[in-house]
Motif scaffolding. Structure first.
Motif, PDB file in Angstrom:
ATOM      1  N   UNK A  31       0.805  -1.223   0.000  1.00 27.94           N
ATOM      2  CA  UNK A  31       0.000   0.000   0.000  1.00 27.94           C
ATOM      3  C   UNK A  31       0.835   1.268   0.000  1.00 27.94           C
ATOM      4  N   UNK A  32       2.161   1.123   0.065  1.00 32.26           N
ATOM      5  CA  UNK A  32       3.035   2.304   0.060  1.00 32.26           C
ATOM      6  C   UNK A  32       2.975   3.004  -1.287  1.00 32.26           C
ATOM      7  N   UNK A  33       2.729   4.297  -1.232  1.00 36.42           N
ATOM      8  CA  UNK A  33       2.699   5.108  -2.448  1.00 36.42           C
ATOM      9  C   UNK A  33       4.136   5.529  -2.768  1.00 36.42           C
ATOM     10  N   UNK A  34       4.428   5.654  -4.051  1.00 44.51           N
ATOM     11  CA  UNK A  34       5.797   5.963  -4.469  1.00 44.51           C
ATOM     12  C   UNK A  34       6.299   7.277  -3.877  1.00 44.51           C
ATOM     13  N   UNK A  35       5.466   8.300  -3.906  1.00 42.16           N
ATOM     14  CA  UNK A  35       5.866   9.592  -3.359  1.00 42.16           C
ATOM     15  C   UNK A  35       6.170   9.525  -1.881  1.00 42.16           C
ATOM     16  N   UNK A  70      -0.083   3.382  -8.801  1.00 45.33           N
ATOM     17  CA  UNK A  70       0.070   4.415  -7.775  1.00 45.33           C
ATOM     18  C   UNK A  70       0.792   3.919  -6.530  1.00 45.33           C
ATOM     19  N   UNK A  71       0.764   2.595  -6.327  1.00 44.85           N
ATOM     20  CA  UNK A  71       1.381   2.030  -5.136  1.00 44.85           C
ATOM     21  C   UNK A  71       2.362   0.934  -5.539  1.00 44.85           C
ATOM     22  N   UNK A  72       3.146   0.523  -4.577  1.00 43.10           N
ATOM     23  CA  UNK A  72       4.088  -0.567  -4.823  1.00 43.10           C
ATOM     24  C   UNK A  72       3.312  -1.835  -5.188  1.00 43.10           C
ATOM     25  N   UNK A  73       2.183  -2.067  -4.529  1.00 44.36           N
ATOM     26  CA  UNK A  73       1.355  -3.225  -4.835  1.00 44.36           C
ATOM     27  C   UNK A  73       0.824  -3.191  -6.259  1.00 44.36           C
ATOM     28  N   UNK A  74       0.480  -1.996  -6.753  1.00 48.16           N
ATOM     29  CA  UNK A  74       0.040  -1.858  -8.151  1.00 48.16           C
ATOM     30  C   UNK A  74       1.158  -2.295  -9.093  1.00 48.16           C
ATOM     31  N   UNK A  75       2.389  -1.897  -8.770  1.00 46.17           N
ATOM     32  CA  UNK A  75       3.529  -2.240  -9.610  1.00 46.17           C
ATOM     33  C   UNK A  75       3.795  -3.746  -9.570  1.00 46.17           C
TER      34      UNK A  75
END
Length: 97
Positions: A31-35, A70-75
């Motif tokens: 859930x960590x966002x890149x920014x 938008x998040x590490x999980x998305x990537x």
């Protein structure tokens, strides 16, 4: 924590390489966002290039767009879908004619 999958481990490792001087030892979660991690758009582009070199995959050449990540999980999900898609492709057969 991302280390429960091979893809997650690779992505976490590459993020830690990019942010070596600024990232503490806290786990990186899906859930960590890149920014929030300190990755800007240029660093995200460098991350995707490093991941393509590491995995041989470009998850953004099909239905997934980088703007949807938008998040590490998305990537992680984008790379896992690309990996599954690649694994589902039949092996090319050599024509013996």
């Amino acid at each position: 924590m991302l280390t429960n999958t091979p893809t997650g481990r690779i992505i976490e490792e590459e993020i830690r390489v990019l942010l070596a001087d600024t990232l503490d030892d806290d786990p990186i979660g899906p859930d960590d966002r890149f920014g929030d991690l300190g990755l800007n758009s240029l660093m995200l582009a460098r991350l995707v290039i490093a991941l393509e070199d590491e995995t041989g995959l470009d998850p953004f050449s099909g239905d997934t767009s980088i703007v949807d990540v938008h998040t590490v999980g998305d990537l992680v999900g984008a790379y896992e879908r690309a990996l599954a898609s690649r694994d589902e492709q039949p092996e090319p057969t050599e024509d013996a004619s």
